[in-house]
Design an enzyme around this catalytic site. Sequence first.
Site, short mmCIF file in Angstrom:
data_model
loop_
_atom_site.label_atom_id
_atom_site.label_comp_id
_atom_site.label_asym_id
_atom_site.label_seq_id
_atom_site.Cartn_x
_atom_site.Cartn_y
_atom_site.Cartn_z
N SER A 43 5.52 3.37 -0.13
CA SER A 43 6.91 3.08 -0.11
C SER A 43 7.54 4.68 -0.60
CB SER A 43 7.42 2.13 -0.84
OG SER A 43 7.21 2.01 -2.26
N HIS A 155 4.00 -3.56 0.23
CA HIS A 155 2.76 -3.78 -0.64
C HIS A 155 1.96 -5.20 -0.29
CE1 HIS A 155 4.03 -0.60 -3.72
NE2 HIS A 155 4.01 -0.16 -2.61
N GLN A 163 9.69 -5.53 -3.30
CA GLN A 163 8.39 -4.95 -3.40
C GLN A 163 7.52 -5.58 -4.62
OE1 GLN A 163 7.41 -0.86 -2.27
NE2 GLN A 163 6.96 -0.54 -4.57
N GLU A 164 8.20 -5.47 -5.89
CA GLU A 164 7.73 -5.69 -7.12
C GLU A 164 8.27 -6.76 -8.03
OE1 GLU A 164 6.71 -1.79 -8.83
OE2 GLU A 164 6.21 -0.99 -7.03
N GLU A 205 -1.00 -3.80 -5.49
CA GLU A 205 -1.17 -3.57 -6.94
C GLU A 205 -1.77 -4.62 -7.66
OE1 GLU A 205 2.90 -2.02 -7.79
OE2 GLU A 205 2.31 -0.09 -6.75
N ASP A 242 11.36 -4.33 -8.98
CA ASP A 242 11.35 -3.00 -8.05
C ASP A 242 11.72 -3.39 -6.65
OD1 ASP A 242 11.34 -0.56 -6.73
OD2 ASP A 242 9.29 -0.11 -7.45
N GLU A 286 14.65 -1.32 -10.71
CA GLU A 286 14.39 -0.04 -9.98
C GLU A 286 14.58 -0.24 -8.32
OE1 GLU A 286 10.33 0.84 -10.86
OE2 GLU A 286 10.12 2.11 -9.00
N ASP A 313 13.69 5.67 -8.67
CA ASP A 313 12.31 6.20 -8.08
C ASP A 313 12.50 6.84 -6.94
OD1 ASP A 313 9.81 6.42 -7.27
OD2 ASP A 313 9.26 4.26 -6.87
N LYS A 338 6.36 9.77 -11.56
CA LYS A 338 5.44 9.90 -10.89
C LYS A 338 4.73 11.36 -10.55
CE LYS A 338 6.14 5.71 -8.00
NZ LYS A 338 6.94 5.29 -6.88
N HIS A 366 2.10 4.63 -11.88
CA HIS A 366 0.95 4.65 -10.82
C HIS A 366 1.69 4.75 -9.53
CE1 HIS A 366 0.84 0.03 -9.88
NE2 HIS A 366 1.98 0.36 -10.12
N ARG A 367 0.81 4.79 -8.37
CA ARG A 367 1.26 4.75 -7.02
C ARG A 367 0.58 3.25 -6.50
NH1 ARG A 367 4.54 8.94 -5.03
NH2 ARG A 367 5.20 7.00 -3.85
N SER A 368 1.02 2.88 -5.47
CA SER A 368 0.57 1.87 -4.89
C SER A 368 -1.12 2.13 -4.39
CB SER A 368 1.24 1.17 -3.72
OG SER A 368 1.52 2.04 -3.01
N LYS A 389 4.19 1.69 -15.74
CA LYS A 389 3.93 0.68 -14.79
C LYS A 389 2.90 1.12 -14.12
CE LYS A 389 6.19 0.76 -10.58
NZ LYS A 389 7.38 0.51 -9.64
P1 PGA Z 1 4.49 3.34 -3.84
O1 PGA Z 1 5.44 2.45 -4.53
O2 PGA Z 1 3.40 3.82 -4.81
O3 PGA Z 1 3.90 2.66 -2.60
O4 PGA Z 1 5.44 4.49 -3.67
C1 PGA Z 1 5.65 2.25 -6.21
C2 PGA Z 1 6.92 2.06 -6.60
O5 PGA Z 1 7.72 2.00 -5.46
O6 PGA Z 1 7.12 2.28 -7.52
ZN ZN Z 2 9.29 2.03 -7.19
#
Ligand code: PGA
Ligand code: ZN
Length: 712
Positions: A43, A155, A163-164, A205, A242, A286, A313, A338, A366-368, A389
């Site tokens: 994402s 994800h 997403q999270e 994740e 998130d 987020e 983000d 990131k 991190h990243r996904s 994270k």
């Molecule tokens: P991504 O997601 O690593 O797939 O971009 C992580 C996030 O959105 O924080």
């Molecule tokens: Zn994010």
Amino acid sequence: MANRIVAIKGDEILDSRGYPTMQVEVGLENGIVAHASVPSGASTGEGEAHELRDGDPQRYGGRGVLKAIANLAEIQRVLYGRDPTDQAGIDRLLIEADGTETKSRLGANAIVGTSMAVARAGAQALGKPLYAYLARSSSYRLPVPMMNVINGGRHAANSLDFQEFMIVPHGAPSFREALRWGAETYHALRTLLAEKGLSAGVGDEGGFAPDLDGNDAACALIVEAIQRAGFIPGEHIALALDPAASSFASGTSYDLAKSGAGRKTSSELQSLYADWTRRFPIVSIEDGFGEHDWSAFRAQTADLGRSIQIVGDDLYVTNPRLIARGVAEKATNSVLIKLNQIGTVTETIAAIVACRDAGWTYIISHRSGETDDAFIADFAVAMEGGQIKAGAPCRGERLAKYNRLLEIERQVAGQSFYTSPFAKGDVATRTDAGHTLQPSPDGHEVVAVIEEASSARRCLTVAQRAAQLDPALSLSALHICVDPARLIAAAEEIDLQKMRELTEGTAQERLAQARRVFESWVAASGARVRWLEHVGGVTSSLLDEIKDAALIAIAQPHNLDSADALHAAIFNAGRLVLYVPTEGALPATFSEHMMIAWKPRTQARKAILRTLPWLHHAKHVTIVTVDEPAAASASAEALTLLKQHGLTAEVRNVRTDAGQHIAARLLAEAEATGADTMVMGAFRFGQIFEWVFGGVTHEILNRTRLPVFMMH
Ligand code: PGA
Ligand code: ZN
């Protein structure tokens, strides 16, 4: 010097989704070789630095990274003979060599991989661990992990739009304990899913990816899991979200298609978040809106930014210029960081400096799509933001980060601290900078817990003095007349193996005796008190009786060598506790001269923050550290904390004599300074049953004649 860069190579490896990514290797003249592997998002924000992919449909569906690897030859020419410890210089050369705004020519993947590997090579050249090499000071802040335990959005292939859904064990005393709390909650969540017949398969994740009835059901389930694991939602473990809303936004319209909740406007979505923050203990949100919906971010920050963390983000993509815009517009109060969004270590640090300058928080992420590279673990410690994270406690690429943090915490034992960025006092300090708030307690009564006749009078006396400090407080006496059988059950419920025996007669006799003492005390003191009667199981109904309590005064347990279920239950309530000594003469005053036993630990910080409503009545405050290797900085930290809240204190850094217990030294200091009250964090006392095994707090309670404010 011999430590010059002589080789830069790379390889196409696979990330945690099985897609190609790069590993970069930097070789120095003296034989040192350092590696870094590059993560990859799903994402992604539109403004991210450009990840160069081959686009050759014959290989990995066009996702190969052979072109980026080929570009390392050019990078090697540019960096040949350079000093790897000149990170800023190296990164500048990389940016100039690429020549594009988004690092699209050489590829941000090639550039960030090189930049990270150079940082490692520099650390090795100086013989330092990466975290120490990148850090500003040698007092290390271990980050609070944000663990993504339910995955949705891009994800996971499930019914969740967001997403999270993360757990944040911010109330833990150390990173190691935080990780345990998080993992235990994760396991409780798995059990709950199984009980409900839901899938326990995981997303990218490592979080579970069940099909739930709605996005809010994920929050409710996590709260249940926290409780099931034996923790207090909010207090011990909070929630963070998130939504990654760019992934379901078109302009300012949000299509919650996966859950079937339909379309929402920005303001409808904001109402939903605001409602959730009332229903669930959420400390951070987020990307609640799409990356172009700046006005929605501004409105959210104006509405919720005083009480929770609002993180950008995709909105900022770790870009200092976009962060500057966010600061100017008050769009958020926090940034997700990131390395591969911006593309070099130096620019990433610049983004962090921009956050610090604005008084904002930041989270290393991190990243996904990840590898086993744990660079961000070291980076998070070095950058001192106090948050990381890194996914669920599941999947090797996520655990690589957490396990590295365990290793770092072990290496820096004695020079590290773990502090919640979400403690109530901290939020107030941050958002009301410049004002000194007159702290007032959360509840509106002091509850004196009368366990038995012998300690009733002392307990009431001390509780009354506490209640008199604030005219808004009333005093209640809660008589606990516990059915021994139920008490034993409660003890088992909270994991205590032994408990003291009740030998003072039948429940009826004890009740009558305590009531007589109470009535004679009321007659003599003239106090107005409400007498509550509590009979039966400790843990549930007791919580109800003390829900309005600002402070719970309770006599010290008679026998510290066996655990006491009632005390454990009271501690579990998360209220501030004032221990009343059972032996010796009480001091003539209360809370005029408070002594704070300080260690640079979360519990000490919490003890101070929770005790603020009482601390600000004190005429003198003395901070005492005993046997602290970095005593000066430890007490400076405590002083700063008090100063932020408008208090000043005298500091005493002392050492024990040979064979002397720390508790004895602390009490000698209390005696010498004429303190009438103490404030203790529950050092080495994260769990009440550690009482059984000792610790400073245990010894203090055993020996003191002073009332002791205690918090864990
Ligand atoms: P991504 O997601 O690593 O797939 O971009 C992580 C996030 O959105 O924080
Ligand atoms: Zn994010």
